[in-house]
Design a protein around this motif. Structure first.
Motif, PDB file in Angstrom:
ATOM      1  N   SER A 154      57.755  57.069  92.710  1.00 49.40           N
ATOM      2  CA  SER A 154      57.753  57.960  94.108  1.00 49.40           C
ATOM      3  C   SER A 154      57.133  58.829  93.890  1.00 49.40           C
ATOM      4  N   SER A 155      56.597  58.823  92.280  1.00 57.56           N
ATOM      5  CA  SER A 155      55.676  60.132  92.042  1.00 57.56           C
ATOM      6  C   SER A 155      54.211  60.475  93.270  1.00 57.56           C
ATOM      7  N   GLY A 156      53.838  59.048  93.686  1.00 58.97           N
ATOM      8  CA  GLY A 156      52.924  58.630  94.950  1.00 58.97           C
ATOM      9  C   GLY A 156      53.279  59.275  95.835  1.00 58.97           C
ATOM     10  N   THR A 157      54.350  59.426  96.066  1.00 59.44           N
ATOM     11  CA  THR A 157      55.068  60.125  97.868  1.00 59.44           C
ATOM     12  C   THR A 157      56.199  61.095  97.720  1.00 59.44           C
ATOM     13  N   ASP A 158      56.754  61.826  96.597  1.00 58.29           N
ATOM     14  CA  ASP A 158      57.677  62.704  96.704  1.00 58.29           C
ATOM     15  C   ASP A 158      57.116  63.780  95.631  1.00 58.29           C
ATOM     16  N   SER A 159      57.187  64.551  96.650  1.00 58.30           N
ATOM     17  CA  SER A 159      56.446  66.501  95.492  1.00 58.30           C
ATOM     18  C   SER A 159      57.262  66.266  94.608  1.00 58.30           C
ATOM     19  N   ASP A 160      58.526  66.396  94.762  1.00 52.59           N
ATOM     20  CA  ASP A 160      59.639  67.472  93.570  1.00 52.59           C
ATOM     21  C   ASP A 160      59.979  66.719  92.279  1.00 52.59           C
ATOM     22  N   ASP A 161      59.861  65.134  92.803  1.00 50.64           N
ATOM     23  CA  ASP A 161      59.718  63.701  91.088  1.00 50.64           C
ATOM     24  C   ASP A 161      58.199  64.055  90.889  1.00 50.64           C
ATOM     25  N   LEU A 162      56.746  64.501  91.562  1.00 48.78           N
ATOM     26  CA  LEU A 162      55.713  64.657  90.576  1.00 48.78           C
ATOM     27  C   LEU A 162      56.003  65.724  89.854  1.00 48.78           C
ATOM     28  N   ASN A 163      56.551  66.626  90.789  1.00 51.09           N
ATOM     29  CA  ASN A 163      56.729  68.154  89.822  1.00 51.09           C
ATOM     30  C   ASN A 163      57.488  68.050  88.458  1.00 51.09           C
ATOM     31  N   ASP A 164      58.494  67.090  88.821  1.00 48.88           N
ATOM     32  CA  ASP A 164      59.391  67.138  88.056  1.00 48.88           C
ATOM     33  C   ASP A 164      59.034  67.055  86.122  1.00 48.88           C
ATOM     34  N   VAL A 165      57.932  65.330  86.440  1.00 48.61           N
ATOM     35  CA  VAL A 165      57.073  64.750  85.889  1.00 48.61           C
ATOM     36  C   VAL A 165      55.885  65.659  84.883  1.00 48.61           C
ATOM     37  N   ILE A 166      55.236  66.659  86.021  1.00 46.43           N
ATOM     38  CA  ILE A 166      54.507  67.083  85.039  1.00 46.43           C
ATOM     39  C   ILE A 166      55.328  68.028  84.044  1.00 46.43           C
ATOM     40  N   LYS A 167      56.747  69.212  84.822  1.00 45.02           N
ATOM     41  CA  LYS A 167      56.717  70.031  84.460  1.00 45.02           C
ATOM     42  C   LYS A 167      57.722  69.274  83.178  1.00 45.02           C
ATOM     43  N   LYS A 168      58.177  68.274  82.595  1.00 46.19           N
ATOM     44  CA  LYS A 168      58.529  67.600  81.763  1.00 46.19           C
ATOM     45  C   LYS A 168      57.393  67.417  80.835  1.00 46.19           C
ATOM     46  N   ILE A 169      56.215  67.720  81.061  1.00 44.16           N
ATOM     47  CA  ILE A 169      54.777  66.906  80.164  1.00 44.16           C
ATOM     48  C   ILE A 169      54.653  68.519  79.242  1.00 44.16           C
ATOM     49  N   LYS A 170      54.560  69.405  80.336  1.00 44.05           N
ATOM     50  CA  LYS A 170      54.422  70.565  80.057  1.00 44.05           C
ATOM     51  C   LYS A 170      56.033  71.256  78.692  1.00 44.05           C
ATOM     52  N   ASP A 171      56.682  70.953  78.989  1.00 49.46           N
ATOM     53  CA  ASP A 171      57.700  71.542  78.037  1.00 49.46           C
ATOM     54  C   ASP A 171      57.555  70.955  77.197  1.00 49.46           C
ATOM     55  N   ILE A 172      57.607  69.285  76.923  1.00 53.33           N
ATOM     56  CA  ILE A 172      57.950  68.395  75.592  1.00 53.33           C
ATOM     57  C   ILE A 172      56.310  67.766  74.385  1.00 53.33           C
ATOM     58  N   LEU A 173      55.206  68.170  75.356  1.00 53.91           N
ATOM     59  CA  LEU A 173      53.792  67.706  74.993  1.00 53.91           C
ATOM     60  C   LEU A 173      53.457  69.401  73.585  1.00 53.91           C
ATOM     61  N   PRO A 174      53.856  70.724  74.102  1.00 54.15           N
ATOM     62  CA  PRO A 174      53.933  71.411  73.290  1.00 54.15           C
ATOM     63  C   PRO A 174      54.861  70.780  71.538  1.00 54.15           C
TER      64      PRO A 174
END
Ligand code: LIP
Length: 257
Positions: A154-174
């Motif tokens: 769904s991240s290919g079509t749903d910008s909310d899901d894509l934003n959520d994927v990116i936000k979680k990686i930004k939060d978790i990775l550090p």
């Protein structure tokens, strides 16, 4: 039942393995969601055998119409979990079969015929990889935790899901040691069971992606919840969060920043 199940799945693994080394025609079920004739062939083979051998179970399977099928006592099949890997010859691809009694996990098999790795579990009896008992990692420091995730179609079509994927990686990775994306949810769960990853999370998975891996992980000492930290409900919850138990609370906190 487990022995019979494994025998059939190993035979179906030959169909997957044969297709893996060939160039394949690929169809799209949705943007990014691939299917090949091998997904269908493995599924048909398993359904034919299981419906003869295990008549008391309904069969729910990725490439079938499951709309009128009750989940209570069922065998839930992903014929090829990690189809994108399968198509591109990345060796993390598996047949995943979870058996449920009264909506509770009872038996589980995840079989990767490319690496010849067979993960299995029965409720209350532990989890095994090629006969060797599995145990989750004992790491309790989130900063040292290797975390796996996946990117929903769904991240290919749903910008909310894509934003959520990116936000979680930004939060978790550090906060953790690093993040991996293997491309097969059933194998991700088995890798937590094996002690390779400390944790795994993903959104929008289907029941067949995780039906087997959940039992394999919990039988190895791990924990599986939704993103609120409550019991994960197959067919219902958006997020799955799976860990070695030790980092679970902190992981849930960090996923909700
Ligand atoms: C896939 C998963 C993968 C996930 C995809 C998809 P499929 O299963 O195992 O890890 O990120 O969203 O669900 O479609 O190959 O059976």
């Amino acid at each position: 039942m487990k022995k019979e199940l494994i025998k059939v799945i190993k035979k179906a693994g030959k169909i997957l393995k044969k297709g893996y080394y060939l160039d394949k025609e690929v169809s799209l079920k949705a943007k990014k969601d691939l299917v090949t004739k091998y997904d269908v062939a493995v599924e048909e083979y398993l359904k034919k055998k299981f419906s003869k051998k295990f008549k008391e179970f309904n069969i729910i399977a990725e490439e079938s119409d499951n709309s009128s099928i009750e989940f209570n006592n069922s065998i839930i099949i992903d014929p090829i979990d990690g189809t994108t890997n399968f198509v591109n010859k990345v060796p993390h691809t598996a047949i995943s079969v979870g058996v449920y009694k009264d909506k509770k996990p009872y038996l589980a098999v995840v079989y990767n015929p490319i690496l010849d790795e067979l993960y299995e579990a029965k409720i209350g009896c532990g989890a095994y990889l090629n006969g060797k008992k599995l145990e989750v990692s004992q790491e309790d420091n989130f900063q040292k935790a290797l975390i796996a995730t996946g990117f929903p179609y769904s991240s290919g079509t749903d910008s909310d899901d894509l934003n959520d994927v990116i936000k979680k990686i930004k939060d978790i990775l550090p906060l953790c040691q690093d993040i991996r994306r293997l491309g097969s949810a059933s194998i991700d769960l088995c890798m937590v069971a094996k002690g390779v990853f400390e944790g795994y999370y993903e959104m929008n998975l289907k029941a067949w992606d995780v039906s087997a891996g959940i039992l394999i992980l919990t039988e190895a000492g791990g924990k599986v919840t939704n993103i609120e930290g409550d019991e994960y409900k197959l067919f219902e919850d958006k997020y799955i969060v799976a860990t070695n138990s030790k980092i679970h609370e902190e992981f849930i906190k960090n996923l909700n920043l």
